[in-house]
Design a protein around this motif. Structure first.
Motif, PDB file in Angstrom:
ATOM      1  N   LEU A  67     -40.023   2.138 -76.063  1.00 55.71           N
ATOM      2  CA  LEU A  67     -40.680   2.546 -74.826  1.00 55.71           C
ATOM      3  C   LEU A  67     -40.058   3.794 -74.226  1.00 55.71           C
ATOM      4  N   SER A  68     -38.767   3.998 -74.463  1.00 55.51           N
ATOM      5  CA  SER A  68     -38.107   5.185 -73.893  1.00 55.51           C
ATOM      6  C   SER A  68     -38.077   6.372 -74.853  1.00 55.51           C
ATOM      7  N   ARG A  69     -38.130   6.122 -76.182  1.00 54.10           N
ATOM      8  CA  ARG A  69     -38.032   7.207 -77.154  1.00 54.10           C
ATOM      9  C   ARG A  69     -38.966   6.961 -78.339  1.00 54.10           C
ATOM     10  N   GLY A  70     -40.247   6.775 -78.064  1.00 57.44           N
ATOM     11  CA  GLY A  70     -41.163   6.355 -79.117  1.00 57.44           C
ATOM     12  C   GLY A  70     -41.883   7.454 -79.870  1.00 57.44           C
ATOM     13  N   GLU A  71     -41.789   8.700 -79.417  1.00 59.22           N
ATOM     14  CA  GLU A  71     -42.600   9.750 -80.026  1.00 59.22           C
ATOM     15  C   GLU A  71     -42.282   9.953 -81.504  1.00 59.22           C
ATOM     16  N   ALA A  72     -41.018   9.867 -81.877  1.00 66.50           N
ATOM     17  CA  ALA A  72     -40.649  10.069 -83.288  1.00 66.50           C
ATOM     18  C   ALA A  72     -41.297   9.000 -84.171  1.00 66.50           C
ATOM     19  N   VAL A  73     -41.378   7.769 -83.678  1.00 67.07           N
ATOM     20  CA  VAL A  73     -41.991   6.683 -84.442  1.00 67.07           C
ATOM     21  C   VAL A  73     -43.494   6.919 -84.564  1.00 67.07           C
ATOM     22  N   ARG A  74     -44.126   7.307 -83.469  1.00 65.02           N
ATOM     23  CA  ARG A  74     -45.567   7.592 -83.510  1.00 65.02           C
ATOM     24  C   ARG A  74     -45.871   8.755 -84.453  1.00 65.02           C
ATOM     25  N   ALA A  75     -45.011   9.775 -84.434  1.00 61.59           N
ATOM     26  CA  ALA A  75     -45.204  10.926 -85.325  1.00 61.59           C
ATOM     27  C   ALA A  75     -45.105  10.489 -86.783  1.00 61.59           C
ATOM     28  N   GLY A  76     -44.179   9.585 -87.080  1.00 62.84           N
ATOM     29  CA  GLY A  76     -44.028   9.075 -88.443  1.00 62.84           C
ATOM     30  C   GLY A  76     -45.267   8.314 -88.890  1.00 62.84           C
ATOM     31  N   LEU A  77     -45.842   7.510 -87.991  1.00 61.81           N
ATOM     32  CA  LEU A  77     -47.051   6.763 -88.339  1.00 61.81           C
ATOM     33  C   LEU A  77     -48.233   7.716 -88.545  1.00 61.81           C
ATOM     34  N   GLY A  96     -44.697  -3.552 -83.891  1.00 58.33           N
ATOM     35  CA  GLY A  96     -45.570  -2.705 -84.697  1.00 58.33           C
ATOM     36  C   GLY A  96     -46.957  -2.575 -84.088  1.00 58.33           C
ATOM     37  N   GLY A  97     -47.441  -3.634 -83.448  1.00 61.83           N
ATOM     38  CA  GLY A  97     -48.740  -3.587 -82.791  1.00 61.83           C
ATOM     39  C   GLY A  97     -48.741  -2.658 -81.589  1.00 61.83           C
ATOM     40  N   ILE A  98     -47.626  -2.627 -80.871  1.00 59.99           N
ATOM     41  CA  ILE A  98     -47.492  -1.716 -79.734  1.00 59.99           C
ATOM     42  C   ILE A  98     -47.517  -0.279 -80.239  1.00 59.99           C
ATOM     43  N   ILE A  99     -46.735  -0.015 -81.282  1.00 61.03           N
ATOM     44  CA  ILE A  99     -46.652   1.335 -81.843  1.00 61.03           C
ATOM     45  C   ILE A  99     -48.012   1.784 -82.374  1.00 61.03           C
ATOM     46  N   ALA A 100     -48.690   0.904 -83.097  1.00 57.45           N
ATOM     47  CA  ALA A 100     -49.998   1.250 -83.682  1.00 57.45           C
ATOM     48  C   ALA A 100     -51.016   1.557 -82.591  1.00 57.45           C
ATOM     49  N   LEU A 104     -52.778   5.231 -81.820  1.00 63.81           N
ATOM     50  CA  LEU A 104     -54.233   5.390 -81.894  1.00 63.81           C
ATOM     51  C   LEU A 104     -54.831   5.837 -80.559  1.00 63.81           C
ATOM     52  N   VAL A 105     -54.249   5.423 -79.454  1.00 63.45           N
ATOM     53  CA  VAL A 105     -54.733   5.863 -78.141  1.00 63.45           C
ATOM     54  C   VAL A 105     -54.484   7.357 -77.972  1.00 63.45           C
ATOM     55  N   LEU A 106     -53.287   7.801 -78.354  1.00 68.73           N
ATOM     56  CA  LEU A 106     -52.880   9.186 -78.126  1.00 68.73           C
ATOM     57  C   LEU A 106     -53.497  10.173 -79.112  1.00 68.73           C
ATOM     58  N   THR A 107     -53.788   9.698 -80.328  1.00 67.46           N
ATOM     59  CA  THR A 107     -54.287  10.600 -81.367  1.00 67.46           C
ATOM     60  C   THR A 107     -55.467   9.974 -82.103  1.00 67.46           C
ATOM     61  N   PRO A 108     -56.659  10.546 -81.973  1.00 60.60           N
ATOM     62  CA  PRO A 108     -57.780  10.027 -82.772  1.00 60.60           C
ATOM     63  C   PRO A 108     -57.475  10.182 -84.266  1.00 60.60           C
ATOM     64  N   LEU A 109     -57.526   9.085 -84.997  1.00 61.62           N
ATOM     65  CA  LEU A 109     -57.277   9.097 -86.439  1.00 61.62           C
ATOM     66  C   LEU A 109     -58.513   8.497 -87.106  1.00 61.62           C
ATOM     67  N   PRO A 110     -59.510   9.331 -87.410  1.00 59.26           N
ATOM     68  CA  PRO A 110     -60.795   8.812 -87.887  1.00 59.26           C
ATOM     69  C   PRO A 110     -60.738   8.051 -89.194  1.00 59.26           C
ATOM     70  N   GLN A 111     -59.665   8.261 -89.988  1.00 57.79           N
ATOM     71  CA  GLN A 111     -59.597   7.513 -91.248  1.00 57.79           C
ATOM     72  C   GLN A 111     -59.241   6.042 -91.023  1.00 57.79           C
ATOM     73  N   SER A 130     -46.889  -0.853 -68.553  1.00 58.61           N
ATOM     74  CA  SER A 130     -45.729  -0.395 -69.325  1.00 58.61           C
ATOM     75  C   SER A 130     -46.072   0.224 -70.668  1.00 58.61           C
ATOM     76  N   LEU A 131     -47.348   0.237 -71.040  1.00 57.04           N
ATOM     77  CA  LEU A 131     -47.740   0.845 -72.308  1.00 57.04           C
ATOM     78  C   LEU A 131     -47.738   2.362 -72.119  1.00 57.04           C
ATOM     79  N   PRO A 132     -46.938   3.100 -72.903  1.00 53.26           N
ATOM     80  CA  PRO A 132     -46.792   4.544 -72.665  1.00 53.26           C
ATOM     81  C   PRO A 132     -48.098   5.329 -72.699  1.00 53.26           C
ATOM     82  N   SER A 133     -49.038   4.940 -73.544  1.00 54.13           N
ATOM     83  CA  SER A 133     -50.221   5.769 -73.779  1.00 54.13           C
ATOM     84  C   SER A 133     -51.407   5.486 -72.874  1.00 54.13           C
ATOM     85  N   LEU A 134     -51.442   4.328 -72.241  1.00 53.26           N
ATOM     86  CA  LEU A 134     -52.645   3.940 -71.509  1.00 53.26           C
ATOM     87  C   LEU A 134     -52.255   3.145 -70.276  1.00 53.26           C
ATOM     88  N   GLU A 135     -52.625   3.690 -69.126  1.00 55.97           N
ATOM     89  CA  GLU A 135     -52.254   3.035 -67.874  1.00 55.97           C
ATOM     90  C   GLU A 135     -53.376   2.109 -67.408  1.00 55.97           C
TER      91      GLU A 135
END
Length: 202
Positions: A67-77, A96-100, A104-111, A130-135
């Protein structure tokens, strides 16, 4: 039908005639029992605080770190998914469900055509703000794919999403018949889980 003071008087007289305890006595006994049980439980938890903290720390620590440093994990996914041929199904457990969902909220991934979460806290984090991407109460973005959310009624770390995102999440109970906390890790030994996933694959 007597009401109020009249009813109480009738009940009191009947209780006396029938030899019942004075009204409210059972509440006093129940209240005393609850106070004693509460005090005993509190002392037990305080004595075992270190063990309980150490047992919870790995999972809680991972969530707090994400929750405090998640961008690197999202970038990896995102990078992993970018190299895959569609249709892609993301199957994620717990954090993993939180990260996924966040990714997906932050970046449209059509595949990605299907999101499967099992034992996920993502709905709880969203509802609690508390979800970083969607209030909360922002709606789930339209670009997020079909979402299947599997939960075990005995898994205290799994949350429902359909009530928060009507028509956008399918919650399905899968009972592992394991007590908590074992229920949180029992999804992948439950054939019912795989059946529900296979039925939804694009």
């Amino acid at each position: 039908m007597p009401v109020g003071v009249t009813r109480d008087a009738v009940v009191g007289r009947l209780a006396a005639v029938l030899g019942a305890s004075a009204r409210g006595a059972e509440r006093g006994v129940r209240s005393l029992a609850l106070r004693v049980a509460s005090s005993t439980a509190s002392r037990a938890v305080v004595r075992r605080r270190r063990a309980l903290t150490e047992a919870a720390h790995p999972a809680a620590g991972d969530v707090l770190r994400y929750l405090s440093r998640g961008e690197a994990v999202r970038a990896g996914l995102r990078a992993l998914i970018a190299g895959l041929e569609p249709p892609v199904a993301i199957v994620a457990h717990s954090l993993g469900g939180i990260i996924a969902l966040d990714t997906l909220v932050l970046t449209p991934l059509p595949q990605v055509r299907l999101l499967v979460t099992a034992g996920s806290q993502a709905p709880f984090l969203y509802e609690s703000g508390s979800l970083p991407s969607l209030e909360h109460p922002a709606p789930r973005p339209a670009h997020i794919p079909d979402w299947l959310n599997l939960y075990d009624p005995r898994d205290l770390l799994s949350y429902l999403g359909a009530g928060l995102f009507p028509g956008r999440v399918t919650d399905i109970a899968v009972d592992s018949r394991q007590p908590f906390p074992a229920a949180h890790s029992a999804y992948w030994t439950n054939a019912e889980v795989y059946r529900h996933i296979v039925e939804r694959l694009p």
